[in-house]
Design a protein around this motif. Structure first.
Motif, short mmCIF file in Angstrom:
data_model
loop_
_atom_site.label_atom_id
_atom_site.label_comp_id
_atom_site.label_asym_id
_atom_site.label_seq_id
_atom_site.Cartn_x
_atom_site.Cartn_y
_atom_site.Cartn_z
N THR A 77 0.82 -1.21 0.00
CA THR A 77 0.00 0.00 0.00
C THR A 77 0.86 1.26 0.00
O THR A 77 0.43 2.30 -0.49
CB THR A 77 -0.92 0.02 1.24
OG1 THR A 77 -1.70 -1.16 1.26
CG2 THR A 77 -1.84 1.23 1.24
N ALA A 88 -5.21 2.04 -6.90
CA ALA A 88 -5.07 0.60 -6.74
C ALA A 88 -5.20 -0.10 -8.09
O ALA A 88 -4.49 -1.07 -8.38
CB ALA A 88 -6.11 0.08 -5.76
N SER A 214 -9.39 -0.44 -3.46
CA SER A 214 -8.88 0.31 -2.32
C SER A 214 -9.91 1.42 -2.10
O SER A 214 -10.90 1.49 -2.81
CB SER A 214 -7.49 0.89 -2.60
OG SER A 214 -7.04 1.64 -1.49
#
Length: 258
Positions: A77, A88, A214
């Protein structure tokens, strides 16, 4: 007895044996759609899953809502609040190209339309904001390390989003043509994007698909629960697609990397 039944249901929703997307259990009567070797869809099936189903934010805190996911992808991340929804999607596509040494195809457009390409980044070019426009400047030495790639993605995530990504993708005219790697996206501030991780089909041609996202703030990419089913698999939607944290309506579209 109730506790036993709850445990069984938990195992059905969160299958511990699935170590990759491609191992996620299929709906009864379905088979995975064939994907060409080296394709984005084939790569997505090899994305590993974490052993935990807990979603963490970029700063290490747990996400407040832990009810949206059935699994968590083992994809970094980062330590900054950058890798959100569209980011993402771009991360996964870029990782696929990077893994296959297709550096020349790694390019994403900033919101102002400026293309940010990894080939030039490796040569020492950088993009700096001057007023409301990104300028491309050769300011550093060439690099080809993993850290160089991560730094490139941070710049992309800083200057790109749902609006620019939607413009860069091509529309899928017939939703029944859905494929792994396609993106449901609604451009805006805020907008949202989720990526199709896998697609399964039965002998009647019916399709089911898995979604990942995400969100805000930046957090682990996670495989979404289907809020209308006990399964993670989604059926082809009608006018709207309802996910745990976003409903795609008229402003949303199914799109694909060119």
């Amino acid at each position: 007895m109730k506790i036993f039944l709850l445990l069984i249901c938990s195992l059905l929703v969160f299958p511990a044996a699935a170590q990759t997307i491609g191992e996620w259990p299929l709906p009864a009567g379905f088979q995975r759609m064939l994907q060409a070797s080296g394709s984005f869809g084939a790569w997505l099936r090899n994305v590993p899953l974490k052993k935990t189903t807990t979603v963490y934010l970029f700063n290490g805190d747990k996400k407040r809502n832990q009810s949206a996911q059935v699994a968590v992808l083992d994809i970094t991340t980062g330590k900054k609040d950058l890798q959100q929804c569209a980011d993402a999607v771009m991360r996964l596509y870029a990782e696929h190209l990077y893994a296959n040494n297709k550096y020349g195809q790694i390019v994403f457009n900033a919101t102002d339309g400026t293309p940010i390409n990894y080939s030039d980044w490796r040569k020492g070019w950088r993009w700096k904001l001057r007023g409301n426009k990104l300028l491309k400047l050769q300011v550093t030495s060439p690099c080809d390390t993993r850290a160089c790639f991560e730094s490139y993605l941070e710049t992309v995530f800083t200057y790109a989003g749902t609006i620019s990504l939607k413009k860069q993708l091509q529309p899928v005219r017939n939703i029944s043509d859905i494929r792994p790697g396609d993106v449901f996206i609604e451009g805006g501030s805020p907008g949202h994007a989720v990526i199709v991780m896998d697609v399964a089909v039965n002998i009647h041609g019916d399709k089911r698909f898995l979604l990942a996202q995400s969100y805000m703030p930046a957090q682990d990419i996670h495989l979404l629960k289907n809020p209308s089913s006990a399964s993670a698999w989604y059926a082809l939607p009608g006018s709207t697609l309802r996910t745990p944290e976003w409903t795609f309506g008229n402003g949303g579209a199914l799109m694909r990397f060119k």
